[in-house]
Motif scaffolding. Structure first.
Motif, PDB file in Angstrom:
ATOM      1  N   SER A   1       2.851  21.944   8.607  1.00  0.00           N
ATOM      2  CA  SER A   1       2.268  20.871   7.811  1.00  0.00           C
ATOM      3  C   SER A   1       3.266  20.432   6.747  1.00  0.00           C
ATOM      4  CB  SER A   1       0.966  21.350   7.158  1.00  0.00           C
ATOM      5  OG  SER A   1       0.446  20.358   6.300  1.00  0.00           O
ATOM      6  N   TYR A   2       3.420  19.117   6.598  1.00  0.00           N
ATOM      7  CA  TYR A   2       4.381  18.584   5.638  1.00  0.00           C
ATOM      8  C   TYR A   2       3.720  17.501   4.793  1.00  0.00           C
ATOM      9  CZ  TYR A   2       7.589  20.636   9.057  1.00  0.00           C
ATOM     10  OH  TYR A   2       8.230  21.490   9.925  1.00  0.00           O
TER      11      TYR A   2
ATOM     12  N   ALA B   1      -9.395   4.800   7.237  1.00  0.00           N
ATOM     13  CA  ALA B   1      -9.554   6.125   7.836  1.00  0.00           C
ATOM     14  C   ALA B   1      -8.601   7.069   7.113  1.00  0.00           C
ATOM     15  CB  ALA B   1      -9.209   6.081   9.315  1.00  0.00           C
ATOM     16  N   THR B   2      -9.111   8.198   6.638  1.00  0.00           N
ATOM     17  CA  THR B   2      -8.246   9.150   5.937  1.00  0.00           C
ATOM     18  C   THR B   2      -7.826  10.310   6.837  1.00  0.00           C
ATOM     19  OG1 THR B   2     -10.142  10.370   5.052  1.00  0.00           O
ATOM     20  CG2 THR B   2      -9.250   8.574   3.704  1.00  0.00           C
ATOM     21  N   LYS B   3      -8.260  10.248   8.103  1.00  0.00           N
ATOM     22  CA  LYS B   3      -7.799  11.225   9.088  1.00  0.00           C
ATOM     23  C   LYS B   3      -7.476  10.494  10.389  1.00  0.00           C
ATOM     24  CE  LYS B   3      -8.959  15.451  11.646  1.00  0.00           C
ATOM     25  NZ  LYS B   3      -9.977  16.485  11.939  1.00  0.00           N
ATOM     26  N   ILE B   4      -6.268  10.749  10.909  1.00  0.00           N
ATOM     27  CA  ILE B   4      -5.826  10.142  12.153  1.00  0.00           C
ATOM     28  C   ILE B   4      -5.307  11.239  13.072  1.00  0.00           C
ATOM     29  CG2 ILE B   4      -4.265   8.477  13.232  1.00  0.00           C
ATOM     30  CD1 ILE B   4      -4.056   7.109  10.466  1.00  0.00           C
ATOM     31  N   VAL B   5      -5.839  11.286  14.266  1.00  0.00           N
ATOM     32  CA  VAL B   5      -5.354  12.234  15.280  1.00  0.00           C
ATOM     33  C   VAL B   5      -4.637  11.421  16.355  1.00  0.00           C
ATOM     34  CG1 VAL B   5      -5.958  13.967  16.999  1.00  0.00           C
ATOM     35  CG2 VAL B   5      -7.228  13.855  14.843  1.00  0.00           C
ATOM     36  N   GLY B   6      -3.370  11.729  16.564  1.00  0.00           N
ATOM     37  CA  GLY B   6      -2.585  11.010  17.551  1.00  0.00           C
ATOM     38  C   GLY B   6      -2.299  11.855  18.774  1.00  0.00           C
ATOM     39  N   LYS B   7      -2.501  11.258  19.946  1.00  0.00           N
ATOM     40  CA  LYS B   7      -2.227  11.953  21.201  1.00  0.00           C
ATOM     41  C   LYS B   7      -1.286  11.082  22.040  1.00  0.00           C
ATOM     42  CE  LYS B   7      -6.564  14.557  21.312  1.00  0.00           C
ATOM     43  NZ  LYS B   7      -7.728  14.977  22.114  1.00  0.00           N
ATOM     44  N   PRO B   8       0.038  11.335  21.924  1.00  0.00           N
ATOM     45  CA  PRO B   8       1.006  10.542  22.699  1.00  0.00           C
ATOM     46  C   PRO B   8       0.772  10.674  24.202  1.00  0.00           C
ATOM     47  CG  PRO B   8       2.097  11.788  20.950  1.00  0.00           C
ATOM     48  CD  PRO B   8       0.684  12.291  21.023  1.00  0.00           C
ATOM     49  N   THR B   9       1.081   9.618  24.934  1.00  0.00           N
ATOM     50  CA  THR B   9       0.911   9.611  26.384  1.00  0.00           C
ATOM     51  C   THR B   9       1.734  10.711  27.040  1.00  0.00           C
ATOM     52  OG1 THR B   9       0.554   7.214  26.293  1.00  0.00           O
ATOM     53  CG2 THR B   9       1.066   8.162  28.442  1.00  0.00           C
TER      54      THR B   9
ATOM     55  N   GLY C   1       1.166  16.347  23.807  1.00  0.00           N
ATOM     56  CA  GLY C   1       1.212  16.808  22.426  1.00  0.00           C
ATOM     57  C   GLY C   1       0.127  16.166  21.575  1.00  0.00           C
ATOM     58  N   GLU C   2       0.136  16.530  20.306  1.00  0.00           N
ATOM     59  CA  GLU C   2      -0.865  16.027  19.365  1.00  0.00           C
ATOM     60  C   GLU C   2      -0.352  16.193  17.948  1.00  0.00           C
ATOM     61  OE1 GLU C   2      -5.086  16.994  20.058  1.00  0.00           O
ATOM     62  OE2 GLU C   2      -5.169  17.662  17.969  1.00  0.00           O
ATOM     63  N   TYR C   3      -0.723  15.258  17.075  1.00  0.00           N
ATOM     64  CA  TYR C   3      -0.411  15.379  15.657  1.00  0.00           C
ATOM     65  C   TYR C   3      -1.607  14.892  14.851  1.00  0.00           C
ATOM     66  CZ  TYR C   3       0.571  10.349  15.916  1.00  0.00           C
ATOM     67  OH  TYR C   3       0.475   8.986  16.119  1.00  0.00           O
ATOM     68  N   VAL C   4      -1.692  15.354  13.612  1.00  0.00           N
ATOM     69  CA  VAL C   4      -2.798  14.980  12.730  1.00  0.00           C
ATOM     70  C   VAL C   4      -2.227  14.499  11.400  1.00  0.00           C
ATOM     71  CG1 VAL C   4      -4.891  15.739  11.542  1.00  0.00           C
ATOM     72  CG2 VAL C   4      -4.305  16.705  13.790  1.00  0.00           C
ATOM     73  N   ILE C   5      -2.749  13.388  10.905  1.00  0.00           N
ATOM     74  CA  ILE C   5      -2.352  12.869   9.593  1.00  0.00           C
ATOM     75  C   ILE C   5      -3.604  12.778   8.725  1.00  0.00           C
ATOM     76  CG2 ILE C   5      -1.423  10.893   8.334  1.00  0.00           C
ATOM     77  CD1 ILE C   5       0.245  10.242  10.813  1.00  0.00           C
ATOM     78  N   LYS C   6      -3.517  13.330   7.520  1.00  0.00           N
ATOM     79  CA  LYS C   6      -4.624  13.269   6.565  1.00  0.00           C
ATOM     80  C   LYS C   6      -4.123  12.659   5.264  1.00  0.00           C
ATOM     81  CE  LYS C   6      -6.883  17.447   8.391  1.00  0.00           C
ATOM     82  NZ  LYS C   6      -7.345  18.810   8.058  1.00  0.00           N
ATOM     83  N   PHE C   7      -4.870  11.685   4.756  1.00  0.00           N
ATOM     84  CA  PHE C   7      -4.504  11.055   3.494  1.00  0.00           C
ATOM     85  C   PHE C   7      -5.496  11.479   2.406  1.00  0.00           C
ATOM     86  CE2 PHE C   7      -2.938   7.808   6.600  1.00  0.00           C
ATOM     87  CZ  PHE C   7      -1.579   7.983   6.344  1.00  0.00           C
ATOM     88  N   ASN C   8      -4.966  11.822   1.240  1.00  0.00           N
ATOM     89  CA  ASN C   8      -5.827  12.190   0.111  1.00  0.00           C
ATOM     90  C   ASN C   8      -5.699  11.219  -1.061  1.00  0.00           C
ATOM     91  OD1 ASN C   8      -3.397  13.008  -1.206  1.00  0.00           O
ATOM     92  ND2 ASN C   8      -3.546  15.003  -0.209  1.00  0.00           N
ATOM     93  N   GLU C   9      -4.768  10.267  -0.939  1.00  0.00           N
ATOM     94  CA  GLU C   9      -4.584   9.270  -2.008  1.00  0.00           C
ATOM     95  C   GLU C   9      -4.091   7.964  -1.385  1.00  0.00           C
ATOM     96  OE1 GLU C   9      -1.896   8.499  -6.042  1.00  0.00           O
ATOM     97  OE2 GLU C   9      -1.945  10.486  -5.119  1.00  0.00           O
TER      98      GLU C   9
ATOM     99  N   ILE D   1       0.840  -1.193   0.000  1.00  0.00           N
ATOM    100  CA  ILE D   1       0.000   0.000   0.000  1.00  0.00           C
ATOM    101  C   ILE D   1       0.879   1.248   0.000  1.00  0.00           C
ATOM    102  CG2 ILE D   1      -0.162   0.105   2.524  1.00  0.00           C
ATOM    103  CD1 ILE D   1      -3.093   0.982   2.172  1.00  0.00           C
ATOM    104  N   ILE D   2       0.416   2.278  -0.694  1.00  0.00           N
ATOM    105  CA  ILE D   2       1.072   3.585  -0.664  1.00  0.00           C
ATOM    106  C   ILE D   2       0.016   4.608  -0.268  1.00  0.00           C
ATOM    107  CG2 ILE D   2       2.260   5.386  -1.973  1.00  0.00           C
ATOM    108  CD1 ILE D   2       3.359   3.239  -3.805  1.00  0.00           C
ATOM    109  N   LEU D   3       0.306   5.382   0.769  1.00  0.00           N
ATOM    110  CA  LEU D   3      -0.620   6.406   1.242  1.00  0.00           C
ATOM    111  C   LEU D   3       0.051   7.767   1.128  1.00  0.00           C
ATOM    112  CD1 LEU D   3      -0.480   3.886   3.639  1.00  0.00           C
ATOM    113  CD2 LEU D   3      -2.749   4.849   4.007  1.00  0.00           C
ATOM    114  N   LYS D   4      -0.643   8.719   0.524  1.00  0.00           N
ATOM    115  CA  LYS D   4      -0.105  10.069   0.368  1.00  0.00           C
ATOM    116  C   LYS D   4      -1.033  11.076   1.036  1.00  0.00           C
ATOM    117  CE  LYS D   4       2.298   9.120  -3.997  1.00  0.00           C
ATOM    118  NZ  LYS D   4       2.504   9.542  -5.408  1.00  0.00           N
ATOM    119  N   GLY D   5      -0.436  12.052   1.686  1.00  0.00           N
ATOM    120  CA  GLY D   5      -1.235  13.063   2.361  1.00  0.00           C
ATOM    121  C   GLY D   5      -0.359  14.094   3.028  1.00  0.00           C
ATOM    122  N   GLU D   6      -0.751  14.507   4.222  1.00  0.00           N
ATOM    123  CA  GLU D   6       0.030  15.500   4.954  1.00  0.00           C
ATOM    124  C   GLU D   6       0.026  15.187   6.437  1.00  0.00           C
ATOM    125  OE1 GLU D   6      -1.538  19.443   5.151  1.00  0.00           O
ATOM    126  OE2 GLU D   6      -3.628  18.779   5.210  1.00  0.00           O
TER     127      GLU D   6
END
Length: 227
Positions: free
Chosen positions: A64-65, A194-202, A205-213, A51-56
């Motif tokens: 944002s990267y 899921a094309t949106k993932i919100v991560g909350k490390p123990t 902090g917080e990070y968000v990953i969004k996939f569009n392809e 699988i290949i997932l592309k997003g930000e």
């Protein structure tokens, strides 16, 4: 007479406890079965080999990267951020060693004690993988929606999954390192992701990953996993 009565009560309590444990295990198994069926089916998931997932990736507010994830059965993995037109390795595994990019060394370096991610979700074929399941009940994962909570354990490792009561999608996952929230589900080649993932490390902090392809079973050259 009292001894007989007590024995009957103890026996009834024991049988009820055993029945409850069995019923909860069956509930958990049925929920996982529904999840796999509704998200594509076990055969389709077993046929997913790459699988290949592309997003930000949004690391901090305003940071944002572009991001690309290459993943290949059973463990080969490469996660890169695209900065100034160049792919910078965030995480990689070549089948033997884990890698990441070092700003100090200005090159990819090996990661000590790296633990690769399995290509499959742990809930797929969990019995064969040695996991035990436990039904924890119903909980709310946001203001309007509820989910079934199930715990998977293997040795000292434990992960709690929340399955939406209607769609049976996994909407939340919690382990000792972080809590992940999944949303914006879309279907690719019959499989739901899921094309949106919100991560909350123990640790905070917080990070968000969004996939569009998302590309299903693409041919990935082995050179992608040479670091």
């Amino acid at each position: 007479m009292k001894k007989v009565l007590m024995s009957k009560l103890m026996f009834s309590t024991l049988m009820f406890s055993l029945f409850s444990v069995t019923a909860f295990a069956q509930d958990a198994e049925k929920i996982i079965e529904n999840h796999i069926q509704k998200t594509g089916g076990e055969a389709a998931w077993n046929n997913l080999n790459s699988i290949i997932l592309k997003g930000e990736a949004i690391i901090n507010v305003g940071d944002s990267y572009p991001m690309i994830v290459y993943h290949q059965r059973p463990y080969n993995k490469k996660v890169v951020f695209v900065m100034n037109g160049k792919e910078i390795l965030n995480e990689g595994y070549d089948g033997r060693i884990g890698w990441t990019y070092s700003e100090v060394a200005k090159k990819n370096v090996a990661v000590k004690d790296y633990k690769p991610d399995s290509f499959d979700s742990d809930v797929l074929k969990y019995k064969q993988k040695g996991f035990k399941v436990k039904y924890l009940g119903v909980d709310k994962y946001d203001q309007n929606n509820s989910c079934y909570k199930i715990e998977l354990t293997k040795n000292a490792n434990s992960t709690v999954y929340c399955f939406d009561k209607n769609s049976y999608e996994i909407v939340m996952e919690k382990n000792k390192d972080e809590t992940l929230y999944y949303s914006n589900f879309k279907t690719y080649n019959g499989l739901s992701f899921a094309t949106k993932i919100v991560g909350k490390p123990t640790e905070g902090g917080e990070y968000v990953i969004k996939f569009n392809e998302i590309k299903i079973n693409p041919a990935i050259d082995k050179k992608h996993f040479k670091f």
